[in-house]
Design an enzyme around this catalytic site. Sequence first.
Site, PDB file in Angstrom:
ATOM      1  N   SER A  29      -2.527   1.120   6.503  1.00  0.00           N
ATOM      2  CA  SER A  29      -1.608   0.686   5.445  1.00  0.00           C
ATOM      3  C   SER A  29      -2.259  -0.335   4.505  1.00  0.00           C
ATOM      4  O   SER A  29      -3.250  -0.011   3.859  1.00  0.00           O
ATOM      5  CB  SER A  29      -0.341   0.145   6.100  1.00  0.00           C
ATOM      6  N   ASP A  83       0.220   0.485  -1.870  1.00  0.00           N
ATOM      7  CA  ASP A  83      -0.567  -0.068  -0.765  1.00  0.00           C
ATOM      8  C   ASP A  83      -1.451   1.065  -0.213  1.00  0.00           C
ATOM      9  O   ASP A  83      -1.459   2.177  -0.744  1.00  0.00           O
ATOM     10  CB  ASP A  83       0.356  -0.664   0.313  1.00  0.00           C
ATOM     11  N   ASP A  92      -1.471   3.200   2.139  1.00  0.00           N
ATOM     12  CA  ASP A  92      -0.992   4.528   2.534  1.00  0.00           C
ATOM     13  C   ASP A  92       0.190   4.990   1.691  1.00  0.00           C
ATOM     14  O   ASP A  92       0.823   6.007   2.000  1.00  0.00           O
ATOM     15  CB  ASP A  92      -0.686   4.613   4.029  1.00  0.00           C
ATOM     16  N   ASP A 128       3.234   4.147   1.106  1.00  0.00           N
ATOM     17  CA  ASP A 128       4.671   4.164   1.398  1.00  0.00           C
ATOM     18  C   ASP A 128       5.376   3.088   0.570  1.00  0.00           C
ATOM     19  O   ASP A 128       6.593   3.089   0.454  1.00  0.00           O
ATOM     20  CB  ASP A 128       4.992   4.037   2.894  1.00  0.00           C
TER      21      ASP A 128
HETATM   22 MG    MG Z   1       2.039   1.069   3.967  1.00  0.00          MG
END
Ligand code: MG
Length: 451
Positions: free
Chosen positions: A97, A238, A240, A242
């Site tokens: 992340s 960020d 990843d 999400d």
């Molecule tokens: Mg993330």
Amino acid sequence: MNQTKQLFGTNGVRGIVGESMTPGLVLRIGQALGSMRPGTIAIGRDTRTSGPMLVHALKAGLIGTGCRVVDCGVLPTPALQYIVRDRFAAGAMITASHNPPEYNGVKIIERDGTEMGDGEVLALEGRLFRDEYALAGWTGLGDEEEHPELVEQYLSGILAHFPGELGRGMTVAVDPGSGPASLTTSTLLERMGCTVRAINNTPDGTFPGRLPEPTPAGLRSLAELVRETGAAFGVAHDGDADRAVFIDDRGRYVEENREFALIAHHVCRRRQGVIVTPVSTSQLIEDVAAATGCTVRYTQVGSIYVARSMLALLEAGMEVAFGGEGNGGLIYPDHQFCRDGGMTAAMMVAMLSETGRPLSALVDELPPYHFINLRLKTRHAEEIVTMVAAAFPDFSADRTDGVRISKGKTWALVRRSGTEPIIRVMVEAEDRVGAEAMRDEILRLITPLLD
Ligand code: MG
């Protein structure tokens, strides 16, 4: 719950590659997951240099327990969650992340597309510690297929919510930070009709442009790009994707609680029900609820608690309007029950297109609450929480996570960190003077117990 998990935190297991995060650990995670969720497992990864190594370890573990692995390649976590939902026995994402480049980790995804909950994570950890796996013999081993094209399902899933080219005539600036959204967000916004100008838009695990955490300092180049191109906004993710954070048309970073409030207002005008958010979120969300005929339900801090609470409320027959955290992680119940940065970028286009107003003007119309966020070292976190809960008798106290005390437009949250000897103190009030007075009152009380 958190304190009993040993490897996994709120969003999966993470560590520095070669230290606590090794192929050996990921192999065992694969074996444990394959033992618990036999069947076909979809996997993916972000752009970190350690991704290919750890993906192979994960595959070895899953295939060794008889699972069929569908490798979706590099893609955002919410894209894998969308692909897994109702189609696979489970999913696993190799990602750290927002952590720095030397980190990596694993997020486990359940067949409903949510991240694995505390109870099941404890069961998975138990298998790891006992080395208890349902390993297959040579005739029962699994196999693998590569399906990088499955990410298209995610893109068309988002676009289905936004018919017509809502972004026509709108220039937008995109900064995926060399992460997996390099392969998705520009495409998504172009298909909505936007003219896209992008930086850090090539997958690169050395993160040459900026670190995976999108901070105001890290997004200076994006802010410059917004001003140079006259873009309606800049969006960054960020590591990843999400989460999505924004730069307004004047090149200013949009604080994430303000982003949450604006998008929640846009969504909830047409969809009444409960807005679910952690106790750490700004009272801006209470204002949005009051203005749109919604109510707010608080959870402990962590997106997984927000997602699971949304699902539980729906199961109980309640209307759920929206969910999210004050860090750019927003959850759209019509779409899927996890944070989704691509969906949030698309929703920003829809909001600006429908209101016809600049993002800067919408931000400036929000009440100017003052927010203070402190991390303090202590070995007495529990005592501090109890002390604060008792020390403000004319405030109402909520014990959902640590203690949240509130009176009128002033509130404070005091909670221990799940992973470090740290206490977090958040304060919000109508203005700076009120917030600082509240902060000082709490500090006077707890300073004797700080390190
Ligand atoms: Mg993330």
